[in-house]
Enzyme design. Structure first.
Site, PDB file in Angstrom:
ATOM      1  N   HIS A 157       0.812  -1.224   0.000  1.00 49.14           N
ATOM      2  CA  HIS A 157       0.000   0.000   0.000  1.00 49.14           C
ATOM      3  C   HIS A 157       0.841   1.268   0.000  1.00 49.14           C
ATOM      4  O   HIS A 157       0.306   2.357  -0.185  1.00 49.14           O
ATOM      5  CB  HIS A 157      -0.937  -0.012   1.210  1.00 49.14           C
ATOM      6  CG  HIS A 157      -2.005  -1.069   1.094  1.00 49.14           C
ATOM      7  ND1 HIS A 157      -3.286  -0.789   0.682  1.00 49.14           N
ATOM      8  CD2 HIS A 157      -1.960  -2.409   1.282  1.00 49.14           C
ATOM      9  CE1 HIS A 157      -3.994  -1.908   0.643  1.00 49.14           C
ATOM     10  NE2 HIS A 157      -3.205  -2.907   1.008  1.00 49.14           N
ATOM     11  N   ASP A 365       3.741   9.243  -0.660  1.00 44.55           N
ATOM     12  CA  ASP A 365       2.543   8.530  -0.227  1.00 44.55           C
ATOM     13  C   ASP A 365       2.195   7.485  -1.278  1.00 44.55           C
ATOM     14  O   ASP A 365       2.263   7.780  -2.472  1.00 44.55           O
ATOM     15  CB  ASP A 365       1.381   9.526  -0.082  1.00 44.55           C
ATOM     16  CG  ASP A 365       0.440   9.138   1.047  1.00 44.55           C
ATOM     17  OD1 ASP A 365       0.358   7.934   1.354  1.00 44.55           O
ATOM     18  OD2 ASP A 365      -0.217  10.038   1.596  1.00 44.55           O
TER      19      ASP A 365
HETATM   20  C1  G6P Z   1      -0.842   2.914   6.510  1.00 41.57           C
HETATM   21  C2  G6P Z   1      -0.331   1.509   6.212  1.00 41.57           C
HETATM   22  C3  G6P Z   1      -1.217   0.459   6.839  1.00 41.57           C
HETATM   23  C4  G6P Z   1      -1.404   0.759   8.324  1.00 41.57           C
HETATM   24  C5  G6P Z   1      -1.980   2.160   8.500  1.00 41.57           C
HETATM   25  C6  G6P Z   1      -2.167   2.563   9.974  1.00 41.57           C
HETATM   26  O1  G6P Z   1      -2.007   3.160   5.807  1.00 41.57           O
HETATM   27  O2  G6P Z   1      -0.204   1.320   4.818  1.00 41.57           O
HETATM   28  O3  G6P Z   1      -0.643  -0.823   6.683  1.00 41.57           O
HETATM   29  O4  G6P Z   1      -2.242  -0.194   8.929  1.00 41.57           O
HETATM   30  O5  G6P Z   1      -1.077   3.079   7.902  1.00 41.57           O
HETATM   31  O6  G6P Z   1      -0.969   2.430  10.681  1.00 41.57           O
HETATM   32  P1  G6P Z   1      -0.869   1.484  11.954  1.00 41.57           P
HETATM   33  O7  G6P Z   1       0.594   1.438  12.288  1.00 41.57           O
HETATM   34  O8  G6P Z   1      -1.692   2.152  13.006  1.00 41.57           O
HETATM   35  O9  G6P Z   1      -1.410   0.133  11.572  1.00 41.57           O
END
Ligand code: G6P
Length: 467
Positions: A157, A365
């Site tokens: 992602h 991003d």
């Molecule tokens: C981004 C990443 C995700 C992640 C999210 C929230 O969007 O691509 O994989 O889950 O951030 O971050 P966290 O560390 O809270 O999961």
């Protein structure tokens, strides 16, 4: 036909408030419902002592969920450490923030192995497995080592940097080789695919064939890009309703006839938040006609607080917002409204619709779904303007946005001034062209395209003889 098995570090468990779930979670749940699927990942719980490794299971609205806990050491080593203090800055081109630690690299491997061990007994021979994001890159290799022969796809992602950046990671080649355990590896944009290809060529000396695949002794791995989208219609509906709700009314009443610039994201150093504040400061300094006529609302949801660079960023933002307000505020006007916590999704949707400008300025991003949500939320009769960093994946397709380089505050100020003064007809034209793209490229379409490509990958020999 087997089931679809989605694996991600965070699982959108039903108890976590389905009404506010994001576009990605909604899209994945839809495909899981259609195919009768399983969502596997971390429970979100961290235990002080050892964990059992046994998944907790739950069935809700036709979807099976299986989650495992992490222990304290794994949370620190795998999640806060290797995933978020090593891979996250690396993939976002921020080598200066990368703090390598061999113990954390080991914890990352160990947790990926634990995930694979816990998932394997839950898999049927014809299931298709779809693993998500940088936290779980080695998971397919670990599953293969345990004998898994199912089709396994991976989607990243976040951005994929070129080899000149990626090679800074100790053990970079091993992490790249882990990708070859997948049948299909997807990234967001052409730019990311170029980065990945340069890593394969220069890091592993592999030459992808004309179709973008690499064949090794074990299998052929296909590499392609699939831009993620949102539930465009769904978000537009939420925004339309929210615009009449009490939160939007309160906001309107507090604004008077001033214009509104809005930004909203996790409080993360990749999002270019200090740069955005500097750009807004430059707008007030260089275009004084906007003084007392425009307010900038920044919502920044606290995130990954256990990582020092995130705490440093919070302090920097506190001080920058304070400085701009100190320099420019009037007794009846606060130029920057800075809210350092999460906000309900429908409240945000209503605020996006009210805002004359959506300001999205990441330094890097993968895609940036806020840019897409801002556009989807607009009133077609009187749409706002998107000011977007050219370093967001979304910039590759959102041709109606005003593009900025967030490192240049004066240029950002010029684009903000342009956006605030843009005539209705130009706003409508820009919005219409972006909205047409968003209606095509939804989250559901993204999932469908990726899975169709994955299903087309050659079936491993054993499965072919079984059917
Ligand atoms: C981004 C990443 C995700 C992640 C999210 C929230 O969007 O691509 O994989 O889950 O951030 O971050 P966290 O560390 O809270 O999961």
């Amino acid at each position: 036909m087997g089931r679809l098995v989605v694996v991600s570090n965070r699982v959108a468990l039903p108890r976590r408030g389905e009404p506010t779930a994001g576009g990605l979670a909604v899209a994945l749940k839809d495909v899981l419902k259609t195919n009768g699927g399983l969502w596997f990942g971390w429970s979100g719980e961290t235990l002080k002592g050892p964990t059992t490794g046994e998944p907790k299971k739950l069935r809700h609205q036709g979807i099976d969920y299986a989650t495992i806990d992490l222990n304290d050491a794994d949370y620190k080593g795998f999640y806060a450490g290797y995933s978020n203090n090593i891979l996250w800055p690396l993939f976002h081109f921020r080598l200066g923030l990368l703090e390598y630690d061999r113990k954390q690299a080991e914890a990352y491997r160990r947790v990926n192995r634990d995930f694979a061990k816990a998932l394997l007994p839950l898999l049927g021979p014809k299931d298709t497995v779809w693993i998500h994001d940088y936290q779980l890159i080695p998971m397919a290799a670990e599953l293969r080592a345990l004998g898994a022969r199912q089709r396994i796809g991976f989607f990243l992602h976040i951005p994929f940097p070129p080899w000149a950046v990626f090679s800074a990671l100790p053990g970079a080649d091993r992490l790249l080789r882990d990708l070859l355990a997948y049948d299909l590896v997807g990234v967001q944009t052409q730019r990311d695919l170029n980065g990945l290809m340069s890593c394969l060529r220069e890091g592993l000396e592999l030459v992808p064939d004309v179709h973008g695949g690499v064949t090794t002794d074990a299998r052929r791995t296909q590499f392609s890009h699939h831009a993620i989208g949102i539930d465009t219609r769904g978000f537009a509906t939420i925004a339309r309703k929210a615009a009449y709700g009490p939160d939007a009314q309160r906001m309107r009443a507090s604004m008077g006839d001033r214009k509104l610039i809005v930004g909203a994201e996790r409080l993360d150093y990749t999002k270019g938040l200090p740069h955005r504040l500097r750009g807004f400061g430059a707008l007030l300094a260089n275009f004084p006609e906007h003084l007392n006529c425009v307010t900038y609302l920044q919502v920044a949801a606290r995130s990954r607080n256990e990582v020092a660079s995130y705490r440093d960023l919070k302090r920097e933002l506190d001080s920058l917002a304070g400085r701009i307000n100190g320099d420019y505020a009037e007794f009846d006007w606060t130029p920057v409204r800075y809210v350092a916590r999460a906000m309900a999704r429908d409240t945000l949707a209503g605020l996006y619709r009210l805002a004359d400008v959506g300001l999205v300025t990441p330094l890097r991003d993968g895609m940036n779904l806020v840019a897409k949500e801002y556009v989807a939320a607009q009133n077609p009769e009187n749409p706002g303007v998107l000011v977007l960093s050219s370093f967001a994946g979304a910039a590759e397709t959102m041709d109606g946005a005003l593009l900025v380089n967030p490192l240049d505050p004066e240029a950002m100020a010029e684009q903000l001034d342009h956006a605030l003064k843009m005539p209705l007809e130009e706003r409508r034209n820009r919005w219409t062209s972006m909205m047409a793209g968003l209606e095509e490229q939804t989250a559901a379409r993204w999932a469908e395209n990726f899975l169709t490509e994955l299903e087309e990958m050659p079936v491993p020999a054993e499965l072919a003889t079984e059917s």
